[in-house]
Design an enzyme around this catalytic site. Sequence first.
Site, PDB file in Angstrom:
ATOM      1  N   VAL A  11     -55.730 -41.721 -71.399  1.00  0.00           N
ATOM      2  CA  VAL A  11     -56.177 -40.342 -71.245  1.00  0.00           C
ATOM      3  C   VAL A  11     -56.447 -40.008 -69.773  1.00  0.00           C
ATOM      4  O   VAL A  11     -55.931 -39.031 -69.229  1.00  0.00           O
ATOM      5  CB  VAL A  11     -57.433 -40.103 -72.113  1.00  0.00           C
ATOM      6  CG1 VAL A  11     -58.098 -38.783 -71.772  1.00  0.00           C
ATOM      7  CG2 VAL A  11     -57.037 -40.134 -73.581  1.00  0.00           C
ATOM      8  N   ASP A  29     -62.175 -46.529 -62.130  1.00  0.00           N
ATOM      9  CA  ASP A  29     -62.038 -47.410 -63.289  1.00  0.00           C
ATOM     10  C   ASP A  29     -62.724 -48.734 -62.959  1.00  0.00           C
ATOM     11  O   ASP A  29     -62.763 -49.160 -61.807  1.00  0.00           O
ATOM     12  CB  ASP A  29     -60.559 -47.653 -63.626  1.00  0.00           C
ATOM     13  CG  ASP A  29     -60.365 -48.107 -65.070  1.00  0.00           C
ATOM     14  OD1 ASP A  29     -59.830 -47.322 -65.876  1.00  0.00           O
ATOM     15  OD2 ASP A  29     -60.764 -49.249 -65.396  1.00  0.00           O
ATOM     16  N   THR A  83     -64.138 -45.129 -76.699  1.00  0.00           N
ATOM     17  CA  THR A  83     -65.211 -44.886 -77.674  1.00  0.00           C
ATOM     18  C   THR A  83     -64.847 -45.665 -78.946  1.00  0.00           C
ATOM     19  O   THR A  83     -64.402 -45.085 -79.936  1.00  0.00           O
ATOM     20  CB  THR A  83     -65.365 -43.381 -77.984  1.00  0.00           C
ATOM     21  OG1 THR A  83     -64.064 -42.813 -78.180  1.00  0.00           O
ATOM     22  CG2 THR A  83     -66.072 -42.640 -76.874  1.00  0.00           C
ATOM     23  N   CYS A 257     -57.299 -44.311 -82.077  1.00  0.00           N
ATOM     24  CA  CYS A 257     -57.769 -43.040 -82.658  1.00  0.00           C
ATOM     25  C   CYS A 257     -57.895 -43.064 -84.178  1.00  0.00           C
ATOM     26  O   CYS A 257     -58.999 -42.961 -84.706  1.00  0.00           O
ATOM     27  CB  CYS A 257     -56.829 -41.916 -82.233  1.00  0.00           C
ATOM     28  SG  CYS A 257     -56.812 -41.690 -80.441  1.00  0.00           S
ATOM     29  N   ARG A 325     -53.780 -52.073 -79.765  1.00  0.00           N
ATOM     30  CA  ARG A 325     -55.161 -51.914 -80.226  1.00  0.00           C
ATOM     31  C   ARG A 325     -55.189 -51.586 -81.730  1.00  0.00           C
ATOM     32  O   ARG A 325     -54.475 -50.705 -82.186  1.00  0.00           O
ATOM     33  CB  ARG A 325     -55.861 -50.793 -79.439  1.00  0.00           C
ATOM     34  CG  ARG A 325     -56.112 -51.194 -77.994  1.00  0.00           C
ATOM     35  CD  ARG A 325     -56.720 -50.081 -77.206  1.00  0.00           C
ATOM     36  NE  ARG A 325     -55.824 -48.951 -77.064  1.00  0.00           N
ATOM     37  CZ  ARG A 325     -56.130 -47.840 -76.391  1.00  0.00           C
ATOM     38  NH1 ARG A 325     -57.305 -47.738 -75.806  1.00  0.00           N
ATOM     39  NH2 ARG A 325     -55.274 -46.859 -76.300  1.00  0.00           N
TER      40      ARG A 325
HETATM   41  N1  LIG Z   1     -54.954 -43.127 -76.261  1.00  0.00           N
HETATM   42  C1  LIG Z   1     -54.847 -42.005 -76.932  1.00  0.00           C
HETATM   43  O1  LIG Z   1     -53.798 -41.712 -77.461  1.00  0.00           O
HETATM   44  C2  LIG Z   1     -56.002 -41.028 -77.045  1.00  0.00           C
HETATM   45  C3  LIG Z   1     -55.736 -39.732 -77.486  1.00  0.00           C
HETATM   46  C4  LIG Z   1     -56.765 -38.834 -77.586  1.00  0.00           C
HETATM   47  C5  LIG Z   1     -58.061 -39.228 -77.279  1.00  0.00           C
HETATM   48  N2  LIG Z   1     -58.318 -40.508 -76.879  1.00  0.00           N
HETATM   49  C6  LIG Z   1     -59.702 -40.849 -76.564  1.00  0.00           C
HETATM   50  O2  LIG Z   1     -59.848 -40.892 -75.156  1.00  0.00           O
HETATM   51  C7  LIG Z   1     -60.792 -41.887 -74.769  1.00  0.00           C
HETATM   52  C8  LIG Z   1     -60.147 -42.868 -73.815  1.00  0.00           C
HETATM   53  O3  LIG Z   1     -59.092 -43.513 -74.486  1.00  0.00           O
HETATM   54  P1  LIG Z   1     -57.893 -44.219 -73.737  1.00  0.00           P
HETATM   55  O4  LIG Z   1     -56.821 -44.409 -74.737  1.00  0.00           O
HETATM   56  O5  LIG Z   1     -57.588 -43.525 -72.465  1.00  0.00           O
HETATM   57  O6  LIG Z   1     -58.566 -45.637 -73.413  1.00  0.00           O
HETATM   58  P2  LIG Z   1     -57.966 -46.770 -72.440  1.00  0.00           P
HETATM   59  O7  LIG Z   1     -58.539 -48.052 -72.931  1.00  0.00           O
HETATM   60  O8  LIG Z   1     -56.503 -46.638 -72.305  1.00  0.00           O
HETATM   61  O9  LIG Z   1     -58.603 -46.413 -71.038  1.00  0.00           O
HETATM   62  C9  LIG Z   1     -59.948 -46.433 -70.784  1.00  0.00           C
HETATM   63  C10 LIG Z   1     -60.149 -46.906 -69.359  1.00  0.00           C
HETATM   64  O10 LIG Z   1     -61.537 -46.760 -69.068  1.00  0.00           O
HETATM   65  C11 LIG Z   1     -61.930 -47.872 -68.267  1.00  0.00           C
HETATM   66  N3  LIG Z   1     -63.375 -47.955 -68.358  1.00  0.00           N
HETATM   67  C12 LIG Z   1     -64.146 -48.508 -69.318  1.00  0.00           C
HETATM   68  N4  LIG Z   1     -65.452 -48.325 -69.027  1.00  0.00           N
HETATM   69  C13 LIG Z   1     -65.495 -47.636 -67.863  1.00  0.00           C
HETATM   70  C14 LIG Z   1     -66.531 -47.136 -67.059  1.00  0.00           C
HETATM   71  N5  LIG Z   1     -67.795 -47.294 -67.408  1.00  0.00           N
HETATM   72  N6  LIG Z   1     -66.210 -46.501 -65.922  1.00  0.00           N
HETATM   73  C15 LIG Z   1     -64.904 -46.335 -65.579  1.00  0.00           C
HETATM   74  N7  LIG Z   1     -63.880 -46.776 -66.297  1.00  0.00           N
HETATM   75  C16 LIG Z   1     -64.176 -47.417 -67.430  1.00  0.00           C
HETATM   76  C17 LIG Z   1     -61.138 -49.026 -68.824  1.00  0.00           C
HETATM   77  O11 LIG Z   1     -61.012 -50.054 -67.856  1.00  0.00           O
HETATM   78  C18 LIG Z   1     -59.798 -48.361 -69.136  1.00  0.00           C
HETATM   79  O12 LIG Z   1     -58.887 -48.452 -68.055  1.00  0.00           O
HETATM   80  C19 LIG Z   1     -61.278 -42.500 -76.075  1.00  0.00           C
HETATM   81  O13 LIG Z   1     -62.425 -41.822 -76.496  1.00  0.00           O
HETATM   82  C20 LIG Z   1     -60.142 -42.208 -77.023  1.00  0.00           C
HETATM   83  O14 LIG Z   1     -60.569 -42.167 -78.374  1.00  0.00           O
HETATM   84  C21 LIG Z   1     -57.298 -41.405 -76.737  1.00  0.00           C
END
Ligand SMILES: NC(=O)c1ccc[n+]([C@@H]2O[C@H](COP(=O)([O-])OP(=O)(O)OC[C@H]3O[C@@H](n4cnc5c(N)ncnc54)[C@H](O)[C@@H]3O)[C@@H](O)[C@H]2O)c1
Length: 401
Positions: A11, A29, A83, A257, A325
Amino acid sequence: MRIGIIGQGYVGLTISAYAGNHYEVTGFDTNAKVVESLNKGTSHIEGVDSLSIAKLIAKGKYKATINPADIKGSDIVVIAVPTPLDSSRKPDLSYIDSACKVIGENLDSPALIINESTSYPGTIRKYIKPAIEKYSKAKLGHEYAISPERVDPGRQDYNQKNTPRLYAGLTPEATRRTREFYATFCDHLVEVSSPEVAEAAKLFENTFRQVNIALVNELAQISHALGIDVRETLDAANTKPYGFMKFTPSAGVGGHCIPVDPSYLAHLALENGVRATFIERANEVNLEMPTYIAKRVASDNGGSLKGKKVLVVGVAYKPNVADTRETPAELLIDALEKLGAVVTWHDPVVGSWNGKDSVGLGGVDIAVVVTKHDVLSAADILQSAPYVFDTTGKVKGAVQI
Ligand SMILES: NC(=O)c1ccc[n+]([C@@H]2O[C@H](COP(=O)([O-])OP(=O)(O)OC[C@H]3O[C@@H](n4cnc5c(N)ncnc54)[C@H](O)[C@@H]3O)[C@@H](O)[C@H]2O)c1
């Protein structure tokens, strides 16, 4: 304007790539490896190409960092951190909390804080705002808003630009500034009356998918017991021009998700005295699919898998991405091993996973297809074992779910 984006995963990096064309973006990050490769212009996310990141870096519009102090001076901060569920399948907001700590401890001027991470209604109002205020040394008067992310990694037809985006602020000013921010790179903005509506809508979108996937997985089991072809049944039902939406059977649900978000809604519902029975049952049906498949495979192969070499084809949770995941492949491997099978896996997109590498196609007694990436040939999969069980409907000639 300076934008700080907390989390540079699926995201956060996607938003960085779009926002970088209009603003100066700092992507924070906690993963040093990710930050290092991003700063070399290498993207680790499908749908964000390395060239676009390299171009933004060259123009001085983007930098990744592991130093939280680098978000100082941001006009807008977007939260895009995981999350997940904890070990008892309850919402785990610890990443959100650490993002709030980074924001609270490092911002020294008022900013608009937008949460894009998926969470239950009330998260921005009752969790993020108080947490940031708790971690801040001074009262800065930040504004707060929510705009849940709908990105579908690997998808070609819908992207940040043409996917309608929900948003709402805690104040009219936050709502206005959120609209202005996203309007620079999103074509369709949908304002709702409160952040709670936007948060609930996001959870319901994924709950809708989770429940319908479970329903069709249950139909697959019923159809098999009745000797009816489930896919033909679904195609037939899908000829109705209204009131029906086709979902297809699978080995279960995966990713960050669909298996996770409905439990956020169920948790909040229970806290407020309502049991989300559909969500609970849908979780069970989807989680049971791998065991159901392993049993079907055993039954087709003389009733036992003891000592049989079984290859799981495709361990990513969906085609054409390397994301493993919550993949149902993991539960399937466990279920097959419990029945005595010697299991290996093949996935050229994932490459290595859980400390093991993808093996070649072939040389096994049984192949079970969980995910068919485009780079995998259906004909090659069909040739890979004397018995091939297909959960995807894409390997014609294989035993179908
Ligand atoms: N992947 C999807 O398709 C998708 C779609 C819609 C919503 N979301 C939501 O978006 C959010 C993020 O998901 P994602 O898929 O991008 O996750 P991801 O695991 O791909 O990325 C999250 C990133 O955050 C970093 N991180 C963790 N803790 C941190 C902190 N305290 N400070 C800074 N960086 C930190 C991690 O190292 C990682 O690189 C989640 O709530 C998810 O449910 C994801």
